[in-house]
Design an enzyme around this catalytic site. Structure first.
Site, PDB file in Angstrom:
ATOM      1  CG  ASN A 202      30.172  41.159  47.601  1.00  0.00           C
ATOM      2  OD1 ASN A 202      30.456  42.076  46.830  1.00  0.00           O
ATOM      3  ND2 ASN A 202      30.619  39.928  47.458  1.00  0.00           N
TER       4      ASN A 202
ATOM      5  CB  CYS B 288      29.384  35.793  49.038  1.00  0.00           C
ATOM      6  SG  CYS B 288      30.674  37.028  49.267  1.00  0.00           S
TER       7      CYS B 288
HETATM    8  C1  LIG Z   1      21.037  35.743  51.384  1.00  0.00           C
HETATM    9  C2  LIG Z   1      21.196  37.244  51.316  1.00  0.00           C
HETATM   10  C3  LIG Z   1      22.207  37.842  52.024  1.00  0.00           C
HETATM   11  C4  LIG Z   1      22.372  39.234  51.960  1.00  0.00           C
HETATM   12  N1  LIG Z   1      23.392  39.808  52.689  1.00  0.00           N
HETATM   13  C5  LIG Z   1      23.587  41.146  52.580  1.00  0.00           C
HETATM   14  C6  LIG Z   1      24.646  41.747  53.285  1.00  0.00           C
HETATM   15  O1  LIG Z   1      25.411  41.109  54.038  1.00  0.00           O
HETATM   16  N2  LIG Z   1      24.805  43.090  53.161  1.00  0.00           N
HETATM   17  C7  LIG Z   1      23.982  43.861  52.363  1.00  0.00           C
HETATM   18  O2  LIG Z   1      24.194  45.067  52.275  1.00  0.00           O
HETATM   19  N3  LIG Z   1      22.960  43.299  51.693  1.00  0.00           N
HETATM   20  C8  LIG Z   1      22.736  41.973  51.781  1.00  0.00           C
HETATM   21  N4  LIG Z   1      21.691  41.403  51.105  1.00  0.00           N
HETATM   22  C9  LIG Z   1      20.787  42.267  50.336  1.00  0.00           C
HETATM   23  C10 LIG Z   1      19.824  43.017  51.270  1.00  0.00           C
HETATM   24  O3  LIG Z   1      19.086  42.099  52.065  1.00  0.00           O
HETATM   25  C11 LIG Z   1      18.875  43.912  50.485  1.00  0.00           C
HETATM   26  O4  LIG Z   1      19.609  44.948  49.850  1.00  0.00           O
HETATM   27  C12 LIG Z   1      17.792  44.480  51.338  1.00  0.00           C
HETATM   28  O5  LIG Z   1      16.946  45.268  50.524  1.00  0.00           O
HETATM   29  C13 LIG Z   1      18.309  45.330  52.503  1.00  0.00           C
HETATM   30  O6  LIG Z   1      17.184  45.818  53.194  1.00  0.00           O
HETATM   31  P1  LIG Z   1      17.257  46.670  54.520  1.00  0.00           P
HETATM   32  O7  LIG Z   1      18.436  47.552  54.429  1.00  0.00           O
HETATM   33  O8  LIG Z   1      15.962  47.442  54.522  1.00  0.00           O
HETATM   34  O9  LIG Z   1      17.260  45.742  55.663  1.00  0.00           O
HETATM   35  C14 LIG Z   1      21.494  40.032  51.172  1.00  0.00           C
HETATM   36  C15 LIG Z   1      20.460  39.411  50.483  1.00  0.00           C
HETATM   37  C16 LIG Z   1      20.307  38.042  50.553  1.00  0.00           C
HETATM   38  C17 LIG Z   1      19.177  37.396  49.783  1.00  0.00           C
END
Ligand SMILES: Cc1cc2nc3c(=O)[nH]c(=O)nc-3n(C[C@H](O)[C@H](O)[C@H](O)COP(=O)(O)O)c2cc1C
Length: 185
Positions: free
Chosen positions: A126, A159
């Site tokens: 976002n 979003c």
């Molecule tokens: C539906 C959904 C979409 C998401 N999209 C993003 C995204 O595009 N970018 C981001 O930084 N976090 C996004 N998040 C939040 C991350 O999934 C979250 O911060 C997560 O802990 C990242 O874990 P990782 O970096 O270990 O994969 C999203 C969460 C949800 C529920």
């Protein structure tokens, strides 16, 4: 005649809504003739099944630090050592924060600390997350360490907001990896 060395790419995929687009990127990398070793974070796997990446890369996907490596070896260290480049696409805000501070609590973080291969990051998040001072600081730290950035692109985000935060097109990420590989030769 010297044997041609296989190009080995570690492709990290983190928990972003754009994770499904990593399937296309993995496929494009395989078409280049590269060995693609995918590493999926736990939250990345909520968006893109490991099975999809395994089928596209023709190899097992690394999802845990605790998986048993071949012959008792530590697969995160093998991956780190063998990589010609590490690419993380999409790279989440949380991943950028962890990486800026050297967290190694998951397989992707451990590979990143143990490798000296060039790192290409394609963030997706976002716009408010991307422009937040905390993320700006993390980007600054990583840039100072030589990270190569691709995107984020501007446009309409999942979003509904408009602005920077979209995952860059696969073709742009691929071009950057090619440039990095060329430089490393
Ligand atoms: C539906 C959904 C979409 C998401 N999209 C993003 C995204 O595009 N970018 C981001 O930084 N976090 C996004 N998040 C939040 C991350 O999934 C979250 O911060 C997560 O802990 C990242 O874990 P990782 O970096 O270990 O994969 C999203 C969460 C949800 C529920």
């Amino acid at each position: 005649m010297a044997e041609k060395k296989n190009i080995r790419i570690v492709l990290g995929v983190t928990g972003s809504i754009a994770a499904f687009r990593a399937a296309d990127l993995a496929s494009a990398m395989v078409k280049e003739g590269w060995e693609v070793h995918a590493v999926l974070t736990a939250d990345g796997a909520r968006f893109l099944p490991a099975l999809t990446l395994a089928a596209l890369t023709h190899r097992p996907v690394h999802t845990s630090l605790w998986e048993e490596g071949e012959g008792g070896r530590m697969s995160h260290l093998d991956l780190a050592q063998a990589a010609d480049a590490v690419v993380v696409a999409p790279a989440s805000a949380d991943f950028l924060a962890r990486t800026a501070h050297g967290f190694a609590g998951d397989v992707l973080g451990a590979v990143l600390l143990a490798t000296r291969a060039p790192l290409v990051l394609a963030p997706a998040m976002n716009t408010k997350m991307w422009t937040h001072p905390a993320t700006r600081e993390n980007v600054k730290i990583l840039s100072a360490r030589g990270v190569r950035w691709v995107g984020p692109a501007e446009g309409r985000l999942a979003c509904g907001a408009e602005g920077p935060g979209r995952l860059a097109p696969s073709e742009e990420i691929l071009q950057e990896v090619k440039a990095v590989l060329k430089k490393g030769k």
